[in-house]
Design an enzyme around this catalytic site. Structure first.
Site, mmCIF file in Angstrom:
data_model
loop_
_atom_site.group_PDB
_atom_site.id
_atom_site.type_symbol
_atom_site.label_atom_id
_atom_site.label_comp_id
_atom_site.label_asym_id
_atom_site.label_seq_id
_atom_site.Cartn_x
_atom_site.Cartn_y
_atom_site.Cartn_z
ATOM 1 N N TYR A 144 114.691 -29.964 51.668
ATOM 2 C CA TYR A 144 114.882 -30.836 52.998
ATOM 3 C C TYR A 144 113.445 -30.795 53.874
ATOM 4 O O TYR A 144 113.390 -29.407 54.323
ATOM 5 C CB TYR A 144 116.308 -30.789 53.538
ATOM 6 C CG TYR A 144 116.332 -31.572 54.795
ATOM 7 C CD1 TYR A 144 116.465 -33.112 54.509
ATOM 8 C CD2 TYR A 144 116.335 -31.166 56.088
ATOM 9 C CE1 TYR A 144 117.069 -33.721 55.694
ATOM 10 C CE2 TYR A 144 116.553 -32.042 57.160
ATOM 11 C CZ TYR A 144 116.908 -33.520 57.009
ATOM 12 O OH TYR A 144 117.080 -34.107 57.997
ATOM 13 N N ASP A 239 106.365 -25.946 53.895
ATOM 14 C CA ASP A 239 107.373 -26.095 54.993
ATOM 15 C C ASP A 239 107.917 -24.832 55.593
ATOM 16 O O ASP A 239 108.959 -24.332 54.839
ATOM 17 C CB ASP A 239 108.149 -27.219 54.646
ATOM 18 C CG ASP A 239 109.073 -27.537 55.616
ATOM 19 O OD1 ASP A 239 109.152 -26.878 56.851
ATOM 20 O OD2 ASP A 239 109.948 -28.420 55.512
ATOM 21 N N LYS A 267 111.415 -24.934 65.223
ATOM 22 C CA LYS A 267 112.569 -24.092 65.479
ATOM 23 C C LYS A 267 112.103 -22.661 66.221
ATOM 24 O O LYS A 267 111.893 -22.807 67.429
ATOM 25 C CB LYS A 267 113.570 -23.647 64.412
ATOM 26 C CG LYS A 267 113.834 -25.090 63.621
ATOM 27 C CD LYS A 267 114.969 -24.859 62.748
ATOM 28 C CE LYS A 267 115.503 -26.071 61.839
ATOM 29 N NZ LYS A 267 116.761 -26.416 61.508
HETATM 30 N N1 HOZ Z 1 119.431 -30.307 59.235
HETATM 31 C C1 HOZ Z 1 119.567 -29.218 59.862
HETATM 32 C C2 HOZ Z 1 119.834 -27.746 59.079
HETATM 33 N N2 HOZ Z 1 119.114 -27.544 58.010
HETATM 34 C C3 HOZ Z 1 120.961 -29.318 60.538
HETATM 35 C C4 HOZ Z 1 120.659 -29.777 61.956
HETATM 36 C C5 HOZ Z 1 121.524 -29.969 62.943
HETATM 37 O O1 HOZ Z 1 122.871 -30.310 62.722
HETATM 38 O O2 HOZ Z 1 121.365 -29.331 64.236
#
Ligand code: HOZ
Length: 430
Positions: A144, A239, A267
């Site tokens: 992802y 990534d 992050k």
């Molecule tokens: N897609 C995010 C973790 N892989 C989750 C994001 C969230 O819900 O804060």
């Protein structure tokens, strides 16, 4: 466990926010039950609005490597806020954070700050296309890279959690140039290059997958991608939004000694505030406007509060032994979880790289999306709920990573292992 206040808030939230949340996985749909509304975080703990306390292994999905409300970050943010919250103009903080990032990841010769991992990856791909004058990109099943249209193809994280193969609203033309290969399968990528030798601009990969749960790269995988991209004149994009400072202080590129052309970050470099970055080879980055013609901009990019939190986080991580002791504790936790599963005769595989881990309810190694998705997600849901009842907050999906912070000491880890023993004993293991 009392959840009356969370339940009331969830009812209210659902009137205004789709699913009552601002990001799908948080809705707990994959694990059953209702989401808890959080009042505050402190160190290794989350406190919900009903006064329940949890050892937190989500840590805002990774960035809180120093734990919640770390005094150094809080003090620096309070101080920075007195000087203004956004300038929309350059500030010295951007240079300081860029220099710090470069000390950890010397492959990043130049970088541009953005506001999220999604922005970082979509721009890195635009840049790769601009640099190579090619259109196709290769991504991997179960990886992802945020929710840009072209990347919502066989994606992990919430897309996988909700079982959405693709998303309506993404025009087919937008994904026509997105090629997909199984993670850890270099031969499949070689076949794609064979078929499109002069069309592939870039291969983008989570060097350690985190968004199908944690899946380490096979030894030949990343070197194979580097060799293929180099020989076909395509770019390799790591990534590292999740893996940066999580699998090694210098990211997966240092851990596996592979030099990507571009890296995307998010992050951790904002210490919990919204931020992202893309960067890499100077000759490529010089295509970014205003030096070059590839356009990308953002009012909040380089935001002084996000830069401040990032600087303080990375300075803390520069302290000697900091990262190593974090990894030692992660290893202890994972050994404890594996032993608990074995003693309870539960078929489980716990994957870990550095301070990222996932407990898969599987009876064979999890090496790619096919093996991840064949896990027993019902059992994961039962485990998740049983852990929550026992004061441990895990990611509410089988297809996400768990994270540790420097605030997680032996007491928290021992309590988590004990909770896992009791949780596993309480669920149907047949
Ligand atoms: N897609 C995010 C973790 N892989 C989750 C994001 C969230 O819900 O804060």
């Amino acid at each position: 466990m009392k959840t009356t206040n969370s339940q009331q808030l969830f009812s209210r939230a659902q009137q205004l926010l789709p699913g009552g949340v601002d990001s799908p996985v948080r809705a707990f749909r994959a694990v059953g039950g209702q989401p808890l509304f959080i009042a505050r975080g402190a160190g290794a703990y989350l406190y919900d609005v009903d006064g329940n306390r949890f050892v937190d292994y989500v840590l805002s999905w990774g960035p809180l490597i120093l734990g919640h409300a770390h005094p150094r970050i809080v003090a620096a943010l309070a101080d920075a806020a007195t000087r203004g919250t956004s300038f929309g103009a350059p500030s010295p903080l951007e240079i300081e954070l860029a220099e710090l990032i470069q000390q950890f990841m010397p492959n990043i010769e130049m970088l541009r700050f953005v506001n999220s991992g999604t922005e970082a990856t979509m721009t890195a791909l635009r840049l790769a296309r601009a640099f190579t004058a090619r259109n196709k990109i290769v991504k991997f099943e179960g990886c992802y890279h945020g929710h840009a249209d072209m990347l919502l193809v066989q994606a992990g994280s919430g897309v996988a959690t909700l079982g959405l193969p693709n998303s309506p609203g993404v025009p087919p033309a937008t994904t026509a140039d997105t090629l997909v290969a199984p993670f850890n399968d270099v031969n499949a990528v070689a076949q794609l290059f064979d078929k499109y030798p002069r069309d592939i601009a870039a291969v983008i990969v989570e060097p350690v997958a985190g968004n199908m749960g944690v899946v380490p790269p096979a030894p030949e995988f990343l070197p194979g991608l580097r060799a293929l991209t180099q020989s076909y004149g395509a770019l390799l994009i790591f990534d590292e939004v999740m893996t940066g400072w999580r699998v090694h202080r210098g990211g997966a590129q240092t851990l596996y000694n592979i030099k990507p052309d571009l890296t995307t970050l998010g992050k951790v470099i904002g210490g919990g505030l919204p931020v992202g970055a893309y960067g890499g080879r100077r000759d490529i980055m010089q295509l970014v406007a205003p030096v070059g013609p590839m356009y990308q901009a953002g009012t909040l990019s380089g935001n002084p509060l996000a830069m401040t939190a990032g600087i303080e986080t990375l300075k803390e991580l520069q302290k000697s032994g900091m990262f190593e002791s974090l990894v030692t504790r992660a290893a202890k936790l994972v050994a404890g979880l594996s032993a608990a599963a074995e003693d309870a005769r539960v078929r489980a595989v716990v994957n870990r790289v550095g301070t990222m881990f996932t407990t898969f309810f599987a009876d064979r190694a999890v090496t790619n999306w096919a093996s991840a998705k064949s896990c027993d997600t019902k059992k994961f849901g039962a485990f998740f709920r049983a852990m929550l009842e026992r004061g441990v907050y895990l990611a509410p999906s089988q297809f996400e990573a768990g994270f540790l912070s420097t605030a997680h000491g032996d007491a928290e880890i021992d309590a988590t292992i004990e909770a896992a023993r009791r949780a596993l004993a309480s669920i149907d293991v047949s």
